[in-house]
Design an enzyme around this catalytic site. Structure first.
Site, PDB file in Angstrom:
ATOM      1  N   HIS A 187      -2.014  11.180   8.861  1.00 30.80           N
ATOM      2  CA  HIS A 187      -0.620  10.802   9.076  1.00 30.80           C
ATOM      3  C   HIS A 187      -0.022  11.542  10.273  1.00 30.80           C
ATOM      4  O   HIS A 187      -0.499  12.608  10.685  1.00 30.80           O
ATOM      5  CB  HIS A 187       0.200  11.127   7.831  1.00 30.80           C
TER       6      HIS A 187
ATOM      7  N   GLU B 187      -3.422  13.454  -0.669  1.00 29.41           N
ATOM      8  CA  GLU B 187      -3.794  14.794  -0.248  1.00 29.41           C
ATOM      9  C   GLU B 187      -4.286  15.610  -1.437  1.00 29.41           C
ATOM     10  O   GLU B 187      -4.037  15.259  -2.594  1.00 29.41           O
ATOM     11  CB  GLU B 187      -2.588  15.475   0.409  1.00 29.41           C
TER      12      GLU B 187
END
Length: 353
Positions: A116, A220
């Site tokens: 990201h 994550e």
């Protein structure tokens, strides 16, 4: 410190030039379809990308200035190439041949794994320093001027994603890089935004639109940090209405645990599970995954790729061989999550269990 207030990003509307015709031939991978007493073994085919090579230093490496890292080399199928083909078209044809002759038990995919763009949690950690971030600030939702719980991307993160969009727009016209045929994203907002900004507005094939699937296990590494606590399913549906959400996705985040952190062995187990799901259900050969530094590192371990850390907004392509083994899968053992060390105030440096 004053970190700018969060951006609210919906679907980007970008108008870019039409691409050249897609390279050919292309073909879907032949899926092995896992049976009860089978498992998938993953390996990385090396020698195709600079990121595979031990002498390539991850720090400072930029996919956008290196043609995604594709190595200018010959392939065993070069005698079948057309004279005008680019290096990517030659590579695509080689991968097509690999899948064409692989049989039921082997398939090959190219994963484009992108981290990201910069998030507000990244800025906060840089500002406060990692020790204070880990023991105090990461456990807060924000600091009064900025919010990093399920962090959004910063203006710099937006720019990193738009850089990727421009890279793909140029790749369509010049290098003829194979476009993703399917898209996946972590459920955390910074990834949902990054994927949107990266791929919206591109001239994609009508049969392969940008409709990413949100998958829980691409998130994550799960920790007590609030930036790793995802928002609700309803929020994702209302903010990104064109996105698909995998079956079984819960309304609230049932995996995040305050003051506890997932250990790497457990993360690798779930990373393999999500890869198994993709490889067993998705016919695509070229697959985009928008995720995180820690999760991409875990995926690379499962794929037996060398360690290659990514800065925000960077992308790594990996040629993967997936072989279905006719035997019971190797035993896996999950471990207890570890407790996060905390400090009593933002000024404290002494940690307590």
């Amino acid at each position: 410190m004053h970190i700018p207030l969060l951006l609210s990003l919906g679907l980007a509307s970008l108008t870019l030039a039409a691409p050249a015709p897609a390279p050919e031939p292309t073909a879907a991978a032949l899926l092995p379809r896992i049976r009860g007493t089978e498992w998938i073994n993953y390996t990385t085919l090396t020698g195709f990308f600079l990121q595979d090579e031990s002498d390539t230093v991850p720090g400072g490496f930029d996919y956008s200035t290196t043609n995604f890292g594709l190595i200018n080399r010959t392939y065993p199928t070069d005698d079948e190439n057309r004279p005008e083909w680019t290096q990517w078209q030659k590579f695509e044809h080689y991968v097509w041949r690999l899948n064409r002759g692989s049989g039921r038990n082997v398939q090959y995919k190219v994963l484009y794994m992108g981290r990201h763009g910069e998030g507000y949690h990244n800025v906060a950690e840089s500002y406060y320093g990692t020790p204070l971030w880990n023991c105090y600030w990461s456990l807060q939702d924000g600091n009064g001027t900025s919010v990093w719980a399920d962090a959004k991307v910063t203006p710099n993160g937006v720019a990193q994603a738009l850089k990727a969009n421009a890279f793909w727009a140029n790749a369509i016209k010049t290098t003829k890089t194979p476009l993703p045929e399917s898209y996946y994203s972590s459920p955390l907002t910074r990834c949902l935004q990054t994927a949107n900004l990266t791929f919206s507005g591109l001239e994609l094939p009508s049969g392969r639109p940008f409709v990413p699937t949100v998958k829980e296990f691409f998130r994550e590494g799960i920790s007590g940090h609030t930036c790793d606590r995802r928002s609700t399913k309803s929020y994702i549906q209302s903010t990104f209405p064109s996105y698909a959400i995998e079956e079984g996705f819960t309304e609230t985040d049932e995996l995040w645990k305050p003051l506890l952190a997932e250990v790497s062995q457990d993360q690798d187990i779930r990373s393999k599970k999500v890869l198994d799901d993709v490889f067993d259900s998705d016919d695509s050969t070229y697959v985009s995954v928008t995720s995180h530094s820690g999760e991409i590192a875990s995926l690379l371990r499962v794929l037996k790729h060398r360690v290659f850390s990514l800065s925000t907004g960077q992308v790594i392509p990996v040629l993967v061989k997936a072989e279905t083994i006719a035997a019971n899968p190797p035993a896996t053992i999950t471990l207890p999550w570890s407790a996060i060390s905390t400090c009593t105030s933002p000024a404290a440096s002494t940690t307590t269990a």
